[in-house]
Design a protein around this motif. Structure first.
Motif, mmCIF file in Angstrom:
data_model
loop_
_atom_site.group_PDB
_atom_site.id
_atom_site.type_symbol
_atom_site.label_atom_id
_atom_site.label_comp_id
_atom_site.label_asym_id
_atom_site.label_seq_id
_atom_site.Cartn_x
_atom_site.Cartn_y
_atom_site.Cartn_z
ATOM 1 N N GLU A 1 51.037 38.001 35.140
ATOM 2 C CA GLU A 1 51.775 39.260 35.081
ATOM 3 C C GLU A 1 51.213 40.098 33.941
ATOM 4 O O GLU A 1 51.003 39.607 32.834
ATOM 5 N N LEU A 2 50.959 41.349 34.228
ATOM 6 C CA LEU A 2 50.472 42.291 33.228
ATOM 7 C C LEU A 2 51.618 43.205 32.822
ATOM 8 O O LEU A 2 52.229 43.849 33.686
ATOM 9 N N ARG B 1 44.740 47.944 27.901
ATOM 10 C CA ARG B 1 44.957 46.814 28.808
ATOM 11 C C ARG B 1 44.985 47.231 30.275
ATOM 12 O O ARG B 1 44.932 46.382 31.159
ATOM 13 N N ARG B 2 45.059 48.523 30.536
ATOM 14 C CA ARG B 2 45.194 48.993 31.913
ATOM 15 C C ARG B 2 44.057 48.501 32.810
ATOM 16 O O ARG B 2 44.243 48.280 34.010
ATOM 17 N N GLY B 3 42.868 48.316 32.247
ATOM 18 C CA GLY B 3 41.742 47.843 33.032
ATOM 19 C C GLY B 3 41.993 46.503 33.692
ATOM 20 O O GLY B 3 41.344 46.163 34.686
ATOM 21 N N ALA C 1 42.690 45.943 37.568
ATOM 22 C CA ALA C 1 41.651 45.782 38.587
ATOM 23 C C ALA C 1 41.563 44.349 39.094
ATOM 24 O O ALA C 1 41.064 44.109 40.194
ATOM 25 N N GLY C 2 42.043 43.393 38.300
ATOM 26 C CA GLY C 2 41.996 42.003 38.721
ATOM 27 C C GLY C 2 43.253 41.523 39.408
ATOM 28 O O GLY C 2 43.394 40.324 39.670
ATOM 29 N N ILE C 3 44.188 42.423 39.698
ATOM 30 C CA ILE C 3 45.463 42.061 40.325
ATOM 31 C C ILE C 3 45.473 42.585 41.761
ATOM 32 O O ILE C 3 45.105 43.736 42.013
ATOM 33 N N ASP C 4 45.878 41.754 42.700
ATOM 34 C CA ASP C 4 45.916 42.157 44.113
ATOM 35 C C ASP C 4 46.869 43.324 44.320
ATOM 36 O O ASP C 4 48.002 43.313 43.824
ATOM 37 N N VAL D 1 56.351 48.370 32.370
ATOM 38 C CA VAL D 1 55.845 48.313 33.737
ATOM 39 C C VAL D 1 55.210 46.937 33.908
ATOM 40 O O VAL D 1 54.144 46.661 33.359
ATOM 41 N N ARG D 2 55.889 46.055 34.640
ATOM 42 C CA ARG D 2 55.424 44.674 34.816
ATOM 43 C C ARG D 2 54.680 44.574 36.149
ATOM 44 O O ARG D 2 55.290 44.618 37.216
ATOM 45 N N VAL D 3 53.368 44.448 36.071
ATOM 46 C CA VAL D 3 52.506 44.475 37.251
ATOM 47 C C VAL D 3 52.199 43.049 37.704
ATOM 48 O O VAL D 3 51.750 42.222 36.911
#
Length: 262
Positions: A98-99, A149-151, A154-157, A228-230
């Motif tokens: 989780e980001l 950290r926003r980059g 790109a590694g999250i589906d 914002v929990r991605v």
């Protein structure tokens, strides 16, 4: 969402060079020898130099060539590329990644209602996200740390939204990342961050869509801090979930601006 001029992303070999620069201290500034870099990357000095030039052209590093070498610093864009690589490895070796991005609610340009309701986008939202978004976006200004950290997103589906066109123009593709929006003790689960593939917008702002007007659902005002929990998400139609087909509320809906491609 306005389309930016496309640039060619560095190839994996150049990214390997970027990683080398970062490891020897280039997230601040460091002196780099092309000969040493070539040895590390199993490449010639000339090849190492070309890779640094590629990174500079892409805006991933800044260089100051001096008589006995060059001073190199990884830019914010370069750090974002490294964080995206890091996120890919986290997906390989960690579960339930989780980001968490933090920021503050801000006003937009008022064009969110228009773009969210365009038929080429709206139908994809209904089928692929499983709901009809409220016609407007919530804009979040990200903190300095979260911009860096926003980059990792790109590694999250994410759920792809395809480009489409009408008689007048072409509208660009985007990705919708699954999000839980947290404000104080309140949490709203069914949210997506919509990120256009190409945009003029800076990376310090994130646009969110949901079935309801998020300002009302969480009693948000400009300046309120949110998380914002991605997390990884998939298409609702591929999971056998149909669109809701619910009607959204009427009224002054546009909280923000969603991307557009010319």
């Amino acid at each position: 969402m306005a389309e930016a001029t496309a640039t060619t992303d560095p190839d994996p070999a150049a990214i390997a060079a970027l990683k080398h620069v970062g490891l020897v201290g280039g997230l601040t500034e460091t002196k780099v020898s092309c000969a040493a870099m070539g040895d590390r990357l199993d490449a010639s000095t000339q090849t190492a130099s070309r890779r640094l030039q590629t990174l500079e052209s892409a805006g991933y590093v800044e260089r100051d060539v001096v008589g006995d070498g060059q001073w190199v610093r990884v830019t914010d864009a370069g750090e974002a590329a490294l964080r995206a690589e890091y996120a890919d490895y986290r997906r390989l070796f960690e579960s339930d990644v989780e980001l968490v991005l933090r920021g503050a609610v801000t006003g937009g340009m008022g064009e969110g209602r228009h773009y969210i309701t365009l038929p080429g986008y709206a139908e994809q939202f209904r089928s692929r996200l499983g709901y009809e978004p409220f016609p407007g976006t919530l804009n979040v200004d990200l903190s300095e740390e979260s911009v860096r950290r926003r980059g990792e997103m790109a590694g999250i589906d994410a759920v792809p939204i395809d480009a489409w066109e009408d008689e007048d123009r072409t509208y660009g593709a985007a990705s919708c990342y699954g999000v839980a929006l947290v404000a104080g003790d309140e949490r709203y689960e069914e949210v997506h961050a919509i990120v256009p593939d190409r945009t003029h917008h800076d990376d310090d702002q994130l646009e969110l869509i949901a079935p309801e007007r998020l300002r009302d659902a969480l009693a948000l005002d400009d300046g309120d801090e949110v998380e914002v929990r991605v997390t990884a998400t998939s298409r609702a139609d591929e999971a056998g979930e149909g669109a809701t087909g619910d009607e959204t509320s009427e009224g002054d809906a546009a909280d923000g601006e969603t991307p557009e491609v010319a």
